[in-house]
Scaffold this active site. Structure first.
Site, PDB file in Angstrom:
ATOM      1  N   ASP A   1       0.809  -1.216   0.000  1.00 26.44           N
ATOM      2  CA  ASP A   1       0.000   0.000   0.000  1.00 26.44           C
ATOM      3  C   ASP A   1       0.844   1.268   0.000  1.00 26.44           C
ATOM      4  OD1 ASP A   1      -1.970  -1.870   0.166  1.00 26.44           O
ATOM      5  OD2 ASP A   1      -3.027  -0.974   1.844  1.00 26.44           O
TER       6      ASP A   1
ATOM      7  N   ARG B   1       0.609   6.748  17.215  1.00 26.72           N
ATOM      8  CA  ARG B   1       0.477   7.711  16.109  1.00 26.72           C
ATOM      9  C   ARG B   1       1.007   9.109  16.437  1.00 26.72           C
ATOM     10  NH1 ARG B   1       0.665   3.405  13.366  1.00 26.72           N
ATOM     11  NH2 ARG B   1      -1.286   2.569  12.531  1.00 26.72           N
TER      12      ARG B   1
ATOM     13  N   ASP C   1      -6.906   6.577  12.347  1.00 26.55           N
ATOM     14  CA  ASP C   1      -5.498   6.973  12.279  1.00 26.55           C
ATOM     15  C   ASP C   1      -5.283   8.238  11.463  1.00 26.55           C
ATOM     16  OD1 ASP C   1      -4.478   5.073  13.955  1.00 26.55           O
ATOM     17  OD2 ASP C   1      -3.971   3.652  12.378  1.00 26.55           O
TER      18      ASP C   1
ATOM     19  N   SER D   1      -6.347  -6.155   8.224  1.00 24.32           N
ATOM     20  CA  SER D   1      -5.665  -4.918   8.565  1.00 24.32           C
ATOM     21  C   SER D   1      -4.961  -5.138   9.893  1.00 24.32           C
ATOM     22  CB  SER D   1      -6.677  -3.772   8.686  1.00 24.32           C
ATOM     23  OG  SER D   1      -6.038  -2.601   9.147  1.00 24.32           O
TER      24      SER D   1
END
Length: 395
Positions: free
Chosen positions: A16, A96, A125, A179
């Protein structure tokens, strides 16, 4: 000659982000700088460098942030006993903000005008990254490909990859993959069979914990030492923050500890089902509450419990750098200097039992907890205390 514009991409080296890398090159005519934060996830440095160089990237940054991640992000969160919606220990949420901070630092170092991430348009996210970007680089442009490009399906991605000679892993040629997000604190798995909440999570999904049924038939024991509210030792041995969490992950995972299956309410307004594994963090949460029980006064502990849901929600929603979180952190840490000592835990087939708490703190008094009647409490004072609260019932 005018220098080419630069974009710093949060890059994993996988399919990705490799597609995003190529797409940025094509659509922005910019030099893309690849940034990878090592926060304890499975990482293949050779693969990251190889895949980035194949697409013409000159600057590839792989930064080891494991100790910083645990010391400055995980530990403060643990001091607050942050649990979202009763079960989630916020493993993805807490990573994050750090990644966003360091990505902006890379952008400033290289004079980049923009940063980019690979978060999807349905996930939390994207919010967490972009609030972090805004805090440290309010003038830096943010490019979120999943919200603007025309690649709307796994088929579209595969076609684009083939067209641009981007290697496609065998397991990604067919159905959409799970995921998965992992770091030193946790692993989360979402998608596919998990999307239907009636389906049980298959055992092969779990990566860092054995099932309680297959855990050893003999209990394990671990002692965690605390200083100023943070864990510093395991079984008497002082360890760096990263190594300490890694050690606890190992012993807890072998004993089937740290699994959670939940349906959570995302910040953006949808529900999502996921399977999370936080073995070491689960031990730390139990041990930290245990050491606080013998080192902190009732008012401090109850105040922390009162603010915890809001504190956890701020972290979940990406507000780690907000004034509101900073304010609550001050309350959380008000008496952390008193939280010193050790807790011994027994681990057995998914269960944690507190075996002992040791501290030099005087918050816990043996005299006051004795069941034998003594003169520690003045009986008339107790009667006045009860009568006062009888009056409060009517007010």
């Amino acid at each position: 000659m005018q220098s080419k514009k630069k974009i710093v991409l949060a890059y994993s080296g996988g399919l990705d982000t490799s597609i995003i890398l190529k797409w940025l090159q094509e659509n922005y005519e910019a030099e893309v700088i690849c940034y990878t934060a090592d926060v304890g996830q499975e990482i293949d440095r050779k693969k990251i460098i190889k895949n980035a160089k194949r697409l013409g990237v000159k600057n590839i940054i792989i930064e080891n942030l494991k100790d910083v991640f645990v010391k400055d992000y995980v530990f403060p969160m643990l001091r607050g006993h942050a649990i979202y919606e009763g079960v989630y220990l916020l493993g993805t949420s807490i990573a994050r903000p750090l990644i966003a901070k360091r990505q902006i630092a890379a952008a400033k170092k290289f004079g980049a005008y923009a940063v980019s991430h690979g978060s999807t348009g349905k996930g939390n996210d994207q919010v967490r990254f972009e609030l972090g970007y805004h805090y440290f680089g309010p003038k830096v442009k943010i490019i979120a490909p999943w919200r603007i490009w025309k690649l709307n399906s796994r088929t579209d991605l595969i076609k684009y990859a083939k067209k641009n000679n981007i290697p496609i892993p065998t397991d990604k040629k067919g159905a959409p993959p799970f995921s998965i997000d992992d770091n030193l604190y946790h692993t989360s798995t979402e998608g596919k069979v998990l999307e239907n909440p009636k389906n049980s999570a298959p055992e092969f999904l779990f990566q860092r914990t054995v099932s309680p049924e297959k855990a050893p038939n003999k209990a394990s024991f671990v002692t965690i030492g605390f200083k100023n509210g943070d864990p510093i030792t395991v079984n008497g041995k002082k360890l760096s923050p990263g190594n300490l969490l890694e050690k606890l992950n190992d012993v807890a995972g072998k004993n089937g500890i740290g699994r959670v299956d939940l349906v959570e309410n995302r910040f953006i307004g949808i529900k999502s089902r996921g399977v999370y594994e936080t073995p070491g963090g689960t031990l730390l949460m139990s041990a930290h509450r245990a050491i606080e029980s013998v080192t902190l006064d009732k008012e401090t502990m109850h105040k922390k419990d009162e603010i915890m849901p809001k504190y956890a929600e701020l972290i979940y929603n990406g507000y780690w750098y907000s004034k509101a979180r900073f304010k609550l952190q001050k309350i959380v840490d008000l008496k952390k200097n008193k939280v010193n000592g050790s807790v011994k835990l027994k681990l057995y087939k998914g269960n944690i039992t507190i075996m002992s708490r040791q501290t030099k703190s005087n918050a816990y008094s043996m005299k006051k907890v004795s069941f034998e009647e003594n003169k520690t409490f003045n009986k008339s004072n107790v009667e006045r205390f009860i009568n006062f609260h009888k009056q409060k019932l009517r007010s």
